[in-house]
Scaffold this active site. Structure first.
Site, PDB file in Angstrom:
ATOM      1  N   GLU A 242       1.263   6.697   6.957  1.00 19.78           N
ATOM      2  CA  GLU A 242       1.979   5.716   6.136  1.00 19.78           C
ATOM      3  C   GLU A 242       1.675   6.093   4.699  1.00 19.78           C
ATOM      4  O   GLU A 242       0.578   5.863   4.203  1.00 19.78           O
ATOM      5  CB  GLU A 242       1.515   4.293   6.469  1.00 19.78           C
ATOM      6  CG  GLU A 242       2.458   3.221   5.930  1.00 19.78           C
ATOM      7  CD  GLU A 242       2.084   2.728   4.542  1.00 19.78           C
ATOM      8  OE1 GLU A 242       2.708   3.215   3.563  1.00 19.78           O
ATOM      9  OE2 GLU A 242       1.188   1.894   4.425  1.00 19.78           O
ATOM     10  N   CYS A 276       2.537   0.001  -1.667  1.00 23.98           N
ATOM     11  CA  CYS A 276       3.461   1.094  -1.358  1.00 23.98           C
ATOM     12  C   CYS A 276       4.889   0.584  -1.210  1.00 23.98           C
ATOM     13  O   CYS A 276       5.837   1.361  -1.325  1.00 23.98           O
ATOM     14  CB  CYS A 276       3.017   1.824  -0.088  1.00 23.98           C
ATOM     15  SG  CYS A 276       2.752   0.736   1.318  1.00 23.98           S
TER      16      CYS A 276
END
Length: 523
Positions: A242, A276
């Site tokens: 990720e 993010c």
């Protein structure tokens, strides 16, 4: 299971600083190869025992940790805020509530997700049964980031444990939460043994990978993720990544302006933009652009920038000094190339950066192409659905996005067209609020999924099982091969893969011929 300390000691010392005061709060010890070996020795022992531990027992262990987190949330928030500089509300909602919400879903749904599956068996294998077992990998290595140090550490580690794995957790040296992680994990004696913490820098991460965990889960920058993948690939260790994002928020001309401005503000600036999935590209339709930007600037200037609050501050500190430098560099680069800074655009004190709205961005600017990870709202305008889709898909990142329009058909059409792993429609970062939805990206934002059924099963290997009876039947496809058997198989293919109203009858007749031929010895 023998007790082992979860902290590895060596001579290397790493200062851990408060993001609020900038002062060193304690020294972290870099791990050594001997310590890593000890961790893995214990983890593999625990992993073998966990394979025999009933799921109900693992569920109870996770619930013990959940109870501890709930009952000690103020204390945990204090530690998180000190090391990260988050506001108390950010820490309480994203770190505490986020962990509990995800773990509760996992505990409740694990029995049906992890249970053996019955699978249909084709008619050509009549009389046999098919199953899929979902088995733990063994030892999971989780390398966690500095921006959500409690949430990501706990959800991944306890999810992997719930699936039956031992876990080695490597927190970021920027926000390691040393002592707090062990304190929380110790709420369950079983988890205290099964989940161990290894502290240190990238040196420790390399040593942990070299020790060959059964699977790696990494959350962090694309650059670091690529380094981890290179090392893991040489050892054939599976990994899920990720990575970074440059998430877009697409706003059409039929939205409620007040609500959508509020969504953009929070989506770009929550956790001081250090997420993010923060909005880093805000696309506004031409017809509402001027009024939208005007309201956005007005609301941005109302935000309270502070830490050490009681829950009434909006924007906290920038956690890492190097990240503050990146933010300043991106803004100054954009300013020097003609971007307009409508509000903010400056450091506040030693550890803060003012919420900043930027327009007139061009492709040659760093903040246009690189992940900034700070409290910036870069604003773009667009005129057509086709153009905004083409523009947003031109970026190398593809983590998540949001689409805003009263026309839900249009919103869904755009959601399908943009190349990302998750889309919130008329909301922002909301896919992360549903523990049942998988989370992960495309392109340079990584691969693999966390959360939901897909995320829980990511901690397991699937094993295919086909069960036959112990009998005297010789399978038709076994030896000996004969010309007659070949002709019957040829006919079987025609019957199987040709549409016919009497297909089942033809299959039965052909099958009986095959069975009869299989009983014949080679002449």
């Amino acid at each position: 299971m023998s007790e082992q300390t979860t902290l590895i000691h060596d001579t290397s010392s790493i200062p851990v600083c408060s993001a609020v005061t900038g002062q060193t709060v304690y020294q972290l010890q870099e791990s050594g190869q001997e310590g890593v070996n000890t961790l893995f020795e214990q983890a593999r022992t625990v992993a073998r025992e966990l394979r025999q531990t009933p799921l109900k027992q693992r569920q109870h262990a996770v619930e013990q940790v959940m109870d501890y987190i709930r009952d000690n949330r103020d204390h945990i928030v204090d530690r998180i805020c000190d090391e990260t500089g988050k506001t108390r509300t950010d820490a309480l909602v994203s770190e505490i509530m986020g962990v509990l919400d995800n773990l509760e879903w996992n505990v409740h749904n694990a029995p049906k997700i992890l249970k053996d599956e019955k699978v249909a068996t084709p008619i050509t294998l009549l009389g046999k049964k098919s199953r899929i077992f979902h088995e733990p990998y063994g030892v999971i290595l989780k390398v966690a980031p500095w921006n959500y140090p409690f949430h990501i550490a706990m959800t991944f580690s306890l999810g992997a444990f719930l699936a039956g794995n031992a876990v080695i957790l490597k927190p970021s040296e920027q926000t390691p939460l040393q002592g707090l992680l062990e304190e929380v994990l110790a709420a369950s004696p079983l988890i205290k043994r099964a989940v161990q913490v290894a502290y240190g820098t990238g040196i420790t991460a390399q040593q942990l990978i070299a020790a060959r965990p059964d699977k790696i889960f990494f959350t962090g920058s694309t650059r670091t993720g690529k380094r981890i993948l290179r090392q893991a690939s040489d050892l054939l260790i599976p990994a899920e990544m990720e990575l970074g994002g440059k998430d877009q928020m697409i706003v059409f001309d039929d939205v409620n302006l007040k609500r959508t401005v509020a969504g953009a503000l929070w989506g770009a600036l929550t956790n001081a933009g250090q997420s993010c999935t923060s909005v880093e590209r805000l696309y506004i339709h031409d017809s509402i652009y001027d009024e939208f930007v005007k309201q956005l600037v007005t609301e941005t200037e109302k935000l309270v920038v502070n830490t050490g609050d009681r829950g009434d501050s909006d924007i906290g500190a920038i956690t890492a000094g190097f990240q503050l430098n990146i933010i300043e560099q991106h803004v100054e680069d954009a300013r020097s190339k003609g971007a307009k800074i409508l509000t903010g655009g400056a450091r506040l004190g030693d550890n803060f950066y003012l919420p900043t709205v930027i327009t007139d961005i061009t492709p040659d600017m760093q903040l246009h192409t690189e992940e900034t990870f700070g409290p910036l709202i870069p604003v773009y305008r667009f005129s057509s659905e086709k153009d905004v889709i083409r523009e947003t898909n031109s970026f190398q990142y593809g983590l998540s996005a949001s689409v805003w329009s009263k026309n839900l058909n249009r919103a869904e059409r755009v959601a399908r067209a943009i190349e990302v792993g998750a889309v919130s429609i008329n909301n922002v970062m909301l896919t992360e609020g549903n523990p049942a939805l998988p989370f992960g990206g495309q392109k340079e934002s990584g691969f693999g999924r966390a959360k939901g059924a897909e995320g829980l099963r990511a901690f397991t290997r699937s094993k295919s099982i086909l069960i036959d009876k112990q009998s005297g039947i010789i399978e038709p496809n076994w030896y000996p091969y004969t010309m007659k058997k070949y002709r019957i198989f040829d006919k079987l293919i025609e019957v199987l893969f040709t549409k016919s109203p009497v297909k089942l009858l033809k299959l039965a007749v052909t099958g009986m011929k095959l069975e009869g031929e299989a009983k014949q010895p080679r002449g």
